[in-house]
Every structure is written in structure tokens, then in C-alpha cells.
Design an enzyme around this catalytic site. Structure first.
Site, PDB file in Angstrom:
ATOM      1  N   TYR A 101       8.489 -80.509   7.734  1.00 54.24           N
ATOM      2  CA  TYR A 101       7.657 -79.298   7.671  1.00 54.24           C
ATOM      3  C   TYR A 101       8.098 -78.311   8.753  1.00 54.24           C
ATOM      4  O   TYR A 101       8.255 -77.115   8.488  1.00 54.24           O
ATOM      5  CB  TYR A 101       6.211 -79.728   7.886  1.00 54.24           C
ATOM      6  CG  TYR A 101       5.167 -78.643   7.964  1.00 54.24           C
ATOM      7  CD1 TYR A 101       4.701 -78.201   9.204  1.00 54.24           C
ATOM      8  CD2 TYR A 101       4.605 -78.098   6.820  1.00 54.24           C
ATOM      9  CE1 TYR A 101       3.708 -77.235   9.285  1.00 54.24           C
ATOM     10  CE2 TYR A 101       3.605 -77.132   6.906  1.00 54.24           C
ATOM     11  CZ  TYR A 101       3.166 -76.709   8.145  1.00 54.24           C
ATOM     12  OH  TYR A 101       2.173 -75.746   8.236  1.00 54.24           O
ATOM     13  N   LYS A 118       9.577 -74.482   8.275  1.00 54.08           N
ATOM     14  CA  LYS A 118       8.811 -73.336   8.779  1.00 54.08           C
ATOM     15  C   LYS A 118       9.636 -72.517   9.779  1.00 54.08           C
ATOM     16  O   LYS A 118       9.609 -71.292   9.783  1.00 54.08           O
ATOM     17  CB  LYS A 118       7.519 -73.826   9.436  1.00 54.08           C
ATOM     18  CG  LYS A 118       6.467 -74.319   8.446  1.00 54.08           C
ATOM     19  CD  LYS A 118       5.914 -73.175   7.617  1.00 54.08           C
ATOM     20  CE  LYS A 118       4.772 -73.627   6.731  1.00 54.08           C
ATOM     21  NZ  LYS A 118       4.192 -72.527   5.957  1.00 54.08           N
ATOM     22  N   ARG A 171     -15.101 -88.379   5.577  1.00 56.15           N
ATOM     23  CA  ARG A 171     -15.394 -89.788   5.879  1.00 56.15           C
ATOM     24  C   ARG A 171     -16.793 -89.953   6.450  1.00 56.15           C
ATOM     25  O   ARG A 171     -17.489 -90.941   6.159  1.00 56.15           O
ATOM     26  CB  ARG A 171     -14.339 -90.339   6.851  1.00 56.15           C
ATOM     27  CG  ARG A 171     -12.981 -90.477   6.223  1.00 56.15           C
ATOM     28  CD  ARG A 171     -11.999 -91.298   7.055  1.00 56.15           C
ATOM     29  NE  ARG A 171     -11.678 -90.684   8.333  1.00 56.15           N
ATOM     30  CZ  ARG A 171     -12.060 -91.168   9.510  1.00 56.15           C
ATOM     31  NH1 ARG A 171     -12.805 -92.256   9.557  1.00 56.15           N
ATOM     32  NH2 ARG A 171     -11.703 -90.567  10.626  1.00 56.15           N
TER      33      ARG A 171
HETATM   34  P1  NAP Z   1      -3.772 -75.493   1.403  1.00 56.74           P
HETATM   35  O1  NAP Z   1      -5.237 -75.358   1.492  1.00 56.74           O
HETATM   36  O2  NAP Z   1      -3.152 -76.818   1.205  1.00 56.74           O
HETATM   37  O3  NAP Z   1      -3.266 -74.501   0.255  1.00 56.74           O
HETATM   38  C1  NAP Z   1      -1.900 -74.498  -0.080  1.00 56.74           C
HETATM   39  C2  NAP Z   1      -1.704 -73.353  -1.043  1.00 56.74           C
HETATM   40  O4  NAP Z   1      -0.322 -73.298  -1.404  1.00 56.74           O
HETATM   41  C3  NAP Z   1      -2.517 -73.530  -2.315  1.00 56.74           C
HETATM   42  O5  NAP Z   1      -2.963 -72.271  -2.763  1.00 56.74           O
HETATM   43  C4  NAP Z   1      -1.481 -74.126  -3.268  1.00 56.74           C
HETATM   44  O6  NAP Z   1      -1.754 -73.849  -4.629  1.00 56.74           O
HETATM   45  C5  NAP Z   1      -0.248 -73.368  -2.821  1.00 56.74           C
HETATM   46  N1  NAP Z   1       0.956 -74.072  -3.232  1.00 56.74           N
HETATM   47  C6  NAP Z   1       1.394 -75.287  -2.813  1.00 56.74           C
HETATM   48  N2  NAP Z   1       2.539 -75.603  -3.439  1.00 56.74           N
HETATM   49  C7  NAP Z   1       2.811 -74.578  -4.297  1.00 56.74           C
HETATM   50  C8  NAP Z   1       3.845 -74.315  -5.241  1.00 56.74           C
HETATM   51  N3  NAP Z   1       4.833 -75.181  -5.440  1.00 56.74           N
HETATM   52  N4  NAP Z   1       3.806 -73.154  -5.941  1.00 56.74           N
HETATM   53  C9  NAP Z   1       2.805 -72.271  -5.731  1.00 56.74           C
HETATM   54  N5  NAP Z   1       1.797 -72.435  -4.851  1.00 56.74           N
HETATM   55  C10 NAP Z   1       1.816 -73.599  -4.149  1.00 56.74           C
HETATM   56  O7  NAP Z   1      -3.061 -74.891   2.695  1.00 56.74           O
HETATM   57  P2  NAP Z   1      -3.637 -73.976   3.878  1.00 56.74           P
HETATM   58  O8  NAP Z   1      -4.204 -74.860   4.928  1.00 56.74           O
HETATM   59  O9  NAP Z   1      -4.451 -72.876   3.283  1.00 56.74           O
HETATM   60  O10 NAP Z   1      -2.268 -73.371   4.473  1.00 56.74           O
HETATM   61  C11 NAP Z   1      -1.924 -72.036   4.240  1.00 56.74           C
HETATM   62  C12 NAP Z   1      -0.752 -71.733   5.149  1.00 56.74           C
HETATM   63  O11 NAP Z   1      -1.147 -71.916   6.515  1.00 56.74           O
HETATM   64  C13 NAP Z   1       0.438 -72.654   4.921  1.00 56.74           C
HETATM   65  O12 NAP Z   1       1.642 -71.888   4.975  1.00 56.74           O
HETATM   66  C14 NAP Z   1       0.381 -73.629   6.087  1.00 56.74           C
HETATM   67  O13 NAP Z   1       1.672 -74.115   6.407  1.00 56.74           O
HETATM   68  C15 NAP Z   1      -0.199 -72.778   7.169  1.00 56.74           C
HETATM   69  N6  NAP Z   1      -0.901 -73.508   8.247  1.00 56.74           N
HETATM   70  C16 NAP Z   1      -1.949 -74.342   7.945  1.00 56.74           C
HETATM   71  C17 NAP Z   1      -2.621 -74.998   8.999  1.00 56.74           C
HETATM   72  C18 NAP Z   1      -3.817 -75.905   8.743  1.00 56.74           C
HETATM   73  O14 NAP Z   1      -4.312 -76.520   9.712  1.00 56.74           O
HETATM   74  N7  NAP Z   1      -4.336 -75.982   7.529  1.00 56.74           N
HETATM   75  C19 NAP Z   1      -2.221 -74.799  10.327  1.00 56.74           C
HETATM   76  C20 NAP Z   1      -1.162 -73.919  10.590  1.00 56.74           C
HETATM   77  C21 NAP Z   1      -0.511 -73.284   9.532  1.00 56.74           C
HETATM   78  P3  NAP Z   1      -2.667 -74.873  -5.513  1.00 56.74           P
HETATM   79  O15 NAP Z   1      -4.072 -74.576  -5.155  1.00 56.74           O
HETATM   80  O16 NAP Z   1      -2.335 -74.521  -6.910  1.00 56.74           O
HETATM   81  O17 NAP Z   1      -2.232 -76.257  -5.105  1.00 56.74           O
HETATM   82  O1  GFB Z   2      -4.933 -82.447  11.758  1.00 54.36           O
HETATM   83  P1  GFB Z   2      -4.089 -83.654  11.997  1.00 54.36           P
HETATM   84  O2  GFB Z   2      -3.953 -84.630  10.877  1.00 54.36           O
HETATM   85  O3  GFB Z   2      -2.603 -83.227  12.351  1.00 54.36           O
HETATM   86  O4  GFB Z   2      -4.676 -84.385  13.300  1.00 54.36           O
HETATM   87  P2  GFB Z   2      -1.930 -82.761  13.709  1.00 54.36           P
HETATM   88  C1  GFB Z   2      -4.183 -85.653  13.610  1.00 54.36           C
HETATM   89  C2  GFB Z   2      -4.905 -86.209  14.847  1.00 54.36           C
HETATM   90  O5  GFB Z   2      -6.300 -86.440  14.538  1.00 54.36           O
HETATM   91  C3  GFB Z   2      -4.326 -87.559  15.211  1.00 54.36           C
HETATM   92  C4  GFB Z   2      -6.576 -87.850  14.585  1.00 54.36           C
HETATM   93  O6  GFB Z   2      -4.501 -87.773  16.591  1.00 54.36           O
HETATM   94  C5  GFB Z   2      -5.201 -88.492  14.394  1.00 54.36           C
HETATM   95  O7  GFB Z   2      -5.195 -89.836  14.914  1.00 54.36           O
HETATM   96  N1  GFB Z   2      -7.548 -88.167  13.525  1.00 54.36           N
HETATM   97  C6  GFB Z   2      -8.736 -88.775  13.733  1.00 54.36           C
HETATM   98  C7  GFB Z   2      -7.416 -87.897  12.229  1.00 54.36           C
HETATM   99  N2  GFB Z   2      -9.379 -88.949  12.557  1.00 54.36           N
HETATM  100  C8  GFB Z   2      -8.571 -88.378  11.597  1.00 54.36           C
HETATM  101  C9  GFB Z   2      -8.701 -88.198  10.184  1.00 54.36           C
HETATM  102  O8  GFB Z   2      -9.697 -88.607   9.531  1.00 54.36           O
HETATM  103  N3  GFB Z   2      -7.694 -87.541   9.545  1.00 54.36           N
HETATM  104  C10 GFB Z   2      -6.595 -87.076  10.211  1.00 54.36           C
HETATM  105  N4  GFB Z   2      -5.637 -86.406   9.531  1.00 54.36           N
HETATM  106  N5  GFB Z   2      -6.415 -87.255  11.564  1.00 54.36           N
HETATM  107  C11 GFB Z   2      -0.444 -81.515  11.977  1.00 54.36           C
HETATM  108  C12 GFB Z   2       1.005 -81.453  11.527  1.00 54.36           C
HETATM  109  O9  GFB Z   2      -0.515 -82.228  13.182  1.00 54.36           O
HETATM  110  O10 GFB Z   2      -0.928 -80.204  12.252  1.00 54.36           O
HETATM  111  C13 GFB Z   2       1.132 -80.602  10.298  1.00 54.36           C
HETATM  112  O11 GFB Z   2       1.473 -82.764  11.271  1.00 54.36           O
HETATM  113  C14 GFB Z   2       0.330 -79.321  10.365  1.00 54.36           C
HETATM  114  O12 GFB Z   2       2.503 -80.330  10.077  1.00 54.36           O
HETATM  115  C15 GFB Z   2      -0.999 -79.462  11.064  1.00 54.36           C
HETATM  116  O13 GFB Z   2       1.052 -78.322  10.999  1.00 54.36           O
HETATM  117  C16 GFB Z   2      -1.593 -78.117  11.395  1.00 54.36           C
HETATM  118  O14 GFB Z   2      -2.687 -81.640  14.318  1.00 54.36           O
HETATM  119  O15 GFB Z   2      -1.643 -83.945  14.540  1.00 54.36           O
END
Ligand code: NAP
Ligand code: GFB
Length: 320
Positions: free
Chosen positions: A135, A139, A186
Site C-alpha cells: 500500500y 501511495k 466487536r
Molecule cells: P473505503 O471506505 O474502503 O472506500 C474505498 C472506496 O474506493 C470505495 O468507494 C470503493 O468502491 C472504491 N474502490 C475500491 N476499489 C475500487 C475499484 N477497483 N474501482 C473503483 N472504485 C474502487 O476507503 P476510505 O477509508 O474512504 O479511503 C479513502 C481514501 O483515503 C483512500 O485513498 C485511502 O487510501 C485513504 N486513507 C484512508 C485512511 C483510513 O484510515 N480509512 C487513512 C489515510 C488515508 P466500492 O464502494 O464500490 O467498493
Molecule cells: O487501524 P489499524 O488496523 O492500522 O490499527 P494501523 C492497528 C492497531 O490497532 C494495531 C490495534 O496496534 C492493532 O493491534 N487493534 C486493536 C486493532 N484492536 C483492533 C481491531 O479490532 N482491529 C484492528 N484493525 N486493529 C494502517 C495501515 O495501520 O493505517 C494502512 O496498515 C492504512 O495501510 C491505515 O494506512 C490508515 O494504523 O496500524
């Protein structure tokens, strides 16, 4: 008139954008798309989308996204799918003469071995954490692609770098979710399945040691910042969109906030057999603050409470 194509428009951030766009009845036409509108890993499907929509601006959110555990087991997929999506979207944005594209990176893509606080100049200064290198490199390449399109064609293709995001419309599916939606799902299940048990007998498992540190931004705050950047941020260099460094919390404190939102009175115990992932990725929002000094972030506990309330009210329709 502005026509903004929001890829990833059906996800956590996309829905937050849609909420703010509707609330503030922003000028211009906003089109929110998901996979059913076009599979962006496919170049023909992407071209057909751009031919149909003819956007002037793109907010590029679409990606294969997941939490720590999903990344750890799928680095190849995260790498390939996101490389395909990003190349298709940026090349079509260029070919269709888009005025501006804002793409999304993440604070988890910075070098694992680094000084703190992390800032925008450090994106490529060393390998990312091994748990999510697929990832991370996909990015980071967006930043390289943005510079290449700007150098060659003068395109205003830029990016924002959010910290961890949570909020309504999150992905709560256990095997792919991030920590806050994962714990919300959960804890709701634990409470629902143990109604007969005395509250103080219930035990909620926090994965890992609970010690890692994270900055969490509420999705609706991020949406406001992305909209601001679309109008006002005119640099190819990335811009970190994160809460202040002092708002960083431990995973255990995040669990306590989720428990408080559920009024859960049971015990929180850490399962240290589960991975912790990155210990910290503390990012500086100094550059954002210099551009937007008075932005008010939603208090973390209030945002968690709102997210839990939304989850309970929408339980039958959430991604879980
Ligand atoms: P999300 O809830 O998982 O939504 C992903 C979106 O991308 C959905 O609308 C999905 O469409 C679409 N998508 C995935 N694969 C696709 C494909 N092959 N063709 C067209 N659309 C596709 O993600 P999010 O958390 O909103 O993330 C949005 C952006 O923020 C991403 O670029 C992510 O890397 C970035 N970001 C997220 C976090 C976080 O903590 N969530 C943190 C930092 C950055 P469907 O609904 O049809 O699946
Ligand atoms: O949000 P998260 O899954 O990703 O957080 P990161 C992981 C941390 O939360 C670890 C703890 O320390 C896990 O052990 N944790 C505790 C849990 N309970 C839970 C649970 O129920 N679910 C999950 N998922 N974790 C991600 C990147 O890192 O950050 C991705 O790997 C993405 O690429 C995302 O960019 C924003 O914050 O560690």
C-alpha cells in the site's frame, strides 16, 4: 461550472464529502462513484467513466484500503490494485484536461525509521513499515506521478496525507477494518451476545499491547479540509491533513473511548499475541495550520460517540 468527479465516492471519506457538499450546498456538480460505476483497475472502464462524466476536477479517493491485519496478509494485492487504479485515474485526468486532481496518501506510508514529528518532506526518506509496504509504495508513487505530470504537462495534480480516519459509513468488516470500526463492531457484538451477563463480567479484547500511538481524524473534518484544498491549495507538494500532535492517543485510549460511547462497564484486556503494527507515525500539521490556522477539529471522544451512534442506528446497512 466545476464538475467534480469523486472516485471512492461510496466509501468512508467519499460519504463524508457527500454529506458536507450537500450540507453546504457547494457550487458545481459533484459526481460520487464506486466500483459499480467503473472498475478503476481496468483502463477501458476508467476511460469510459471519464468520457461519460467529463470532469473538470477529480478528488481521487478510490483505493484498496484496509487496516493493519488486512495489509499484512495482502501486500501484493494492495500494491498491484492501487498502482493500476492510480495510473488509470491520473492518465485519464490528464487526457481529459482536468484542471486539478487531489489524491489521497496516508501517514502510514512514511519511513518506519524516522525522526518525529513526520512532515511532508519525508515521504520517500526510507522504507515504510513492513506490514503495509505494498500500500505504502503504491501511495508514494502517486506523489511521483503528480510531479511527472506537472513537469511534463503543467498539470495541477496534488495530494493530501490524512492520518487515520474514522466516522460514519466506515468499513466495519472484521477482516479488513481499521482499529476504530473494528472495535466498534466487536464491542457491539460482545454486548449484543451477552445481555444476560453482569456488566463487570464482560471482557472486551483489544488486539495487541494497546500501546501504539495514533492520530485520528473524524471523516467529516477531513471532508471539509479536502474541499478547502480543492479550492485553495495550489501546490504539487503533498499536504498533511491531521489533528495536532498532542491529540495523539494510544490504541488502549481509543478502546476506552469506544467503551465510553457504548457505556460499556466491562474489562478491556489486551491480546498481545496479535500484532501491534507501527508503534507511532506522529505527523506534524504545521503546514496545514500555516494555511488554515483556525480550523477546529471535532473532539476525539465526541467523534467516537457520533460514530458509535451512527453504527447502532444503521446496523442493518453497514459494511460488516
Ligand atoms: P473505503 O471506505 O474502503 O472506500 C474505498 C472506496 O474506493 C470505495 O468507494 C470503493 O468502491 C472504491 N474502490 C475500491 N476499489 C475500487 C475499484 N477497483 N474501482 C473503483 N472504485 C474502487 O476507503 P476510505 O477509508 O474512504 O479511503 C479513502 C481514501 O483515503 C483512500 O485513498 C485511502 O487510501 C485513504 N486513507 C484512508 C485512511 C483510513 O484510515 N480509512 C487513512 C489515510 C488515508 P466500492 O464502494 O464500490 O467498493
Ligand atoms: O487501524 P489499524 O488496523 O492500522 O490499527 P494501523 C492497528 C492497531 O490497532 C494495531 C490495534 O496496534 C492493532 O493491534 N487493534 C486493536 C486493532 N484492536 C483492533 C481491531 O479490532 N482491529 C484492528 N484493525 N486493529 C494502517 C495501515 O495501520 O493505517 C494502512 O496498515 C492504512 O495501510 C491505515 O494506512 C490508515 O494504523 O496500524
Amino acid at each position: 461550472m466545476k464538475k467534480v468527479l469523486v472516485t471512492g465516492g461510496t466509501g468512508l471519506v467519499g460519504n463524508a464529502l457527500k454529506t458536507i457538499v450537500n450540507e453546504d450546498s457547494l457550487e458545481g456538480e459533484w459526481i460520487f462513484v464506486g466500483t459499480k460505476d467503473a472498475d478503476l483497475t481496468d483502463s477501458n472502464s476508467t476511460r469510459a467513466l471519464f468520457d461519460r462524466v467529463q470532469p473538470t476536477h477529480v478528488v481521487h479517493l478510490a483505493a484498496m484500503v484496509g487496516g493493519l491485519f488486512h495489509n499484512m496478509n495482502n501486500n501484493l494485492d494492495f500494491l498491484r490494485k492501487n498502482l493500476q487504479i492510480n495510473d488509470n485515474v491520473l492518465q485519464n485526468a490528464y487526457e481529459h484536461g482536468c484542471v486539478k486532481v487531489i489524491s489521497c496518501l496516508s501517514t502510514c506510508i512514511f519511513p518506519d525509521k524516522t525522526s518525529y514529528p513526520i512532515d511532508e518532506t519525508m515521504v520517500h526518506n526510507g522504507p515504510p513499515h513492513p506490514s503495509n509496504y505494498g500500500y505504502s509504495y503504491s501511495k508514494r508513487l502517486i506523489d511521483v506521478q503528480n510531479h511527472a505530470y506537472h513537469d511534463k504537462h503543467g498539470c495541477m495534480f496534488t495530494s493530501v496525507i490524512p492520518c487515520n480516519i474514522f466516522g460514519p459509513h466506515d468499513n466495519f468488516k472484521q477482516e479488513v477494518s481499521h482499529v476504530i470500526p473494528g472495535m466498534i463492531n466487536r464491542m457491539h457484538q460482545l454486548i449484543d451476545e451477552n445481555k444476560g451477563l453482569p456488566e463487570d463480567r464482560k471482557e472486551f479484547v483489544v488486539y495487541g499491547t494497546g500501546k501504539p500511538l495514533r492520530q485520528f481524524i473524524y471523516s467529516l473534518d477531513l471532508a471539509k479540509l479536502i474541499i478547502w484544498a480543492l479550492v485553495n491549495y495550489e501546490s504539487v507538494e503533498p499536504l498533511i491533513l491531521s489533528v495536532d500532535e498532542e491529540n495523539e492517543v494510544t490504541i488502549f485510549e481509543a478502546a476506552e473511548a469506544v467503551a465510553k460511547a457504548f457505556d460499556f462497564k466491562g474489562k478491556l484486556i489486551c491480546d498481545t499475541s496479535k500484532a501491534d503494527g507501527q508503534y507511532k507515525k506522529t505527523a506534524s500539521n504545521r503546514k496545514l495550520r500555516s494555511l488554515l490556522p483556525n480550523f477546529q477539529f471535532t473532539a476525539f471522544e465526541d467523534a467516537v460517540k457520533t460514530s458509535v451512534k451512527w453504527y447502532i442506528e444503521n446496523i442493518d446497512n453497514v459494511r460488516k
